[in-house]
Scaffold this motif. Structure first.
Motif: not given
Length: 389
Positions: A171-173, A196-197, A199, A322, A329, A371-372, A374-375
């Motif tokens: 998962t994204s941050n 986007e969370y 992936c 991560k 971020c 990038r923080c 969008d995975c």
């Protein structure tokens, strides 16, 4: 240890001879001699098989050099023609599987030269027994080791080569439900256009993993380390899967890969233990002295998959690794001109709008690096078909 690196070492020093027996050739440290590189394995899987052709390249150049325009065939009970689908990559026109008791031979014609392999037969099959995942400390590093245990009491020793494909969920941050767009110079929020969370990322192994049970009473492979995932790697942060492919290979293929492994693992290419030769089973029909890198093999294959979750081995309350450290971020508040430029460059994502202004008014917007949020910067938002939760 990566297979690609092994071939690069061989390219640089051309310490290769592809003949039916092992012949010593001194390592040369000066000059460069071109050689053809042939990579291919046909298995008992019904599929379109692949043969790769290239040429060696000198250290001062970019490579490898794909070898195009070849006529490639595998001959058994019938003839299978391979077509070039991209430079140096040849795929069989038809799907087929190697059969027991059949002699198979690779034949290649390119640049006016004809090459052929020794005849090879399909070895006996052997299924993968058990895959296990355990948290261990390896060379001082904490992580999860995936090991293989193979019990097949056949009384016949086997030679094995292993590959794996790892797939992991991450998962994204930050989780955000809105995107930010600019219309007529006005910052507006819209519902997110894509996932986007959450992936997934898939990687093919580059390691050369071998096992030999020829000296054992039982054809058993015990606690063979297939992969080790460090606890600091993002791939372990959520759910992880490993598909292991076991190839039963010939003794000649095992010897080839074993020498390749030892040659590439040498800390000093010029050490006294450097073997200084290489062996394969492909030759030039009219020029037996030509140096050729590669081995054509017929192999039986079995596969097995394992899954595990982060919380199977670690406290679920831990801060999970991560791709992007949280410290990277940074939240910023760009003026409208810069904001428009950042959105056009797909460089940022919406963080929040601090004031409760109507969305059709120009308003202050806080953003963070893409990038923080969008995975898909690091993987795909499409769940693999095989994936199980």
């Amino acid at each position: 240890m990566k297979l690609k690196s092994k071939y690069i070492l061989l390219f640089l020093f051309t310490a290769i001879v592809a003949v039916s027996c092992v012949e010593e050739i001194p390592l040369e440290t000066e000059g460069f001699e071109s050689a053809i590189v042939i990579e291919g394995t046909v298995t008992n899987e019904v599929k379109q098989h692949q043969i790769k052709l290239s040429e060696t390249y000198a250290i001062a150049t970019t490579g490898p050099n794909p070898l195009s325009g070849a006529d490639v065939r595998v001959v058994g009970n019938s003839q299978h023609v391979f077509e070039e689908t991209e430079p140096g990559i040849y795929i069989s026109r038809d799907s087929f599987a190697a059969e027991s008791g059949v002699d198979y031979q690779l034949r290649i014609s390119v640049n006016g030269q004809d090459y052929e392999s020794e005849s090879m037969q399909l070895p006996m099959t052997s299924s993968i027994g058990e895959l296990e995942a355990n948290r261990i400390t390896l060379q001082g590093e904490d992580g999860v080791a995936i090991t293989l245990n193979n019990q097949n009491i056949s009384g016949i020793g086997n030679y094995y080569r292993y590959e794996y494909i790892e797939t992991f969920k991450f998962t994204s941050n930050m989780f955000k439900t809105n995107d930010i767009i600019i219309e007529d110079g006005i910052a507006k929020l819209v519902p997110k256009l894509k996932e986007e969370y959450t992936c997934y990322q898939t990687n093919q192994s580059q390691d050369l993993i071998l096992a030999n049970t020829n000296s054992l009473i039982e054809d058993s492979v015990n606690n063979l380390l297939i992969n080790f995932v460090d606890s600091d790697e993002p791939k372990i942060s959520n759910r992880y899967s490993l598909l292991v492919k076991q190839y039963v290979i010939s003794r000649e293929a095992y010897t080839y890969f074993e020498i390749l492994e030892k040659l590439s693992n040498s800390d000093n290419l010029f050490s006294q233990i450097q073997p200084g030769f290489f062996a394969g089973n492909i030759s030039n029909i009219s020029n037996q002295e030509e140096k050729i890198i590669g081995f054509f093999d017929i192999s039986s294959v079995s596969t097995k998959r394992i899954y595990f979750n982060y919380e199977d081995f670690y406290d679920p309350q831990n801060i999970r690794p991560k791709f992007v450290p949280n410290s990277a971020c940074e939240v910023t508040f760009p003026e409208i001109g810069l904001l428009i430029q950042q959105i056009a460059n797909n460089a940022i994502r919406w963080y929040e709008t601090p004031l409760p202004l109507p969305l059709n008014q120009q308003q202050p917007v806080l953003v963070v690096p893409r990038r923080c949020v969008d995975c898909t910067v690091f993987g795909s938002n499409e769940k693999p078909e095989f994936w199980e939760e």
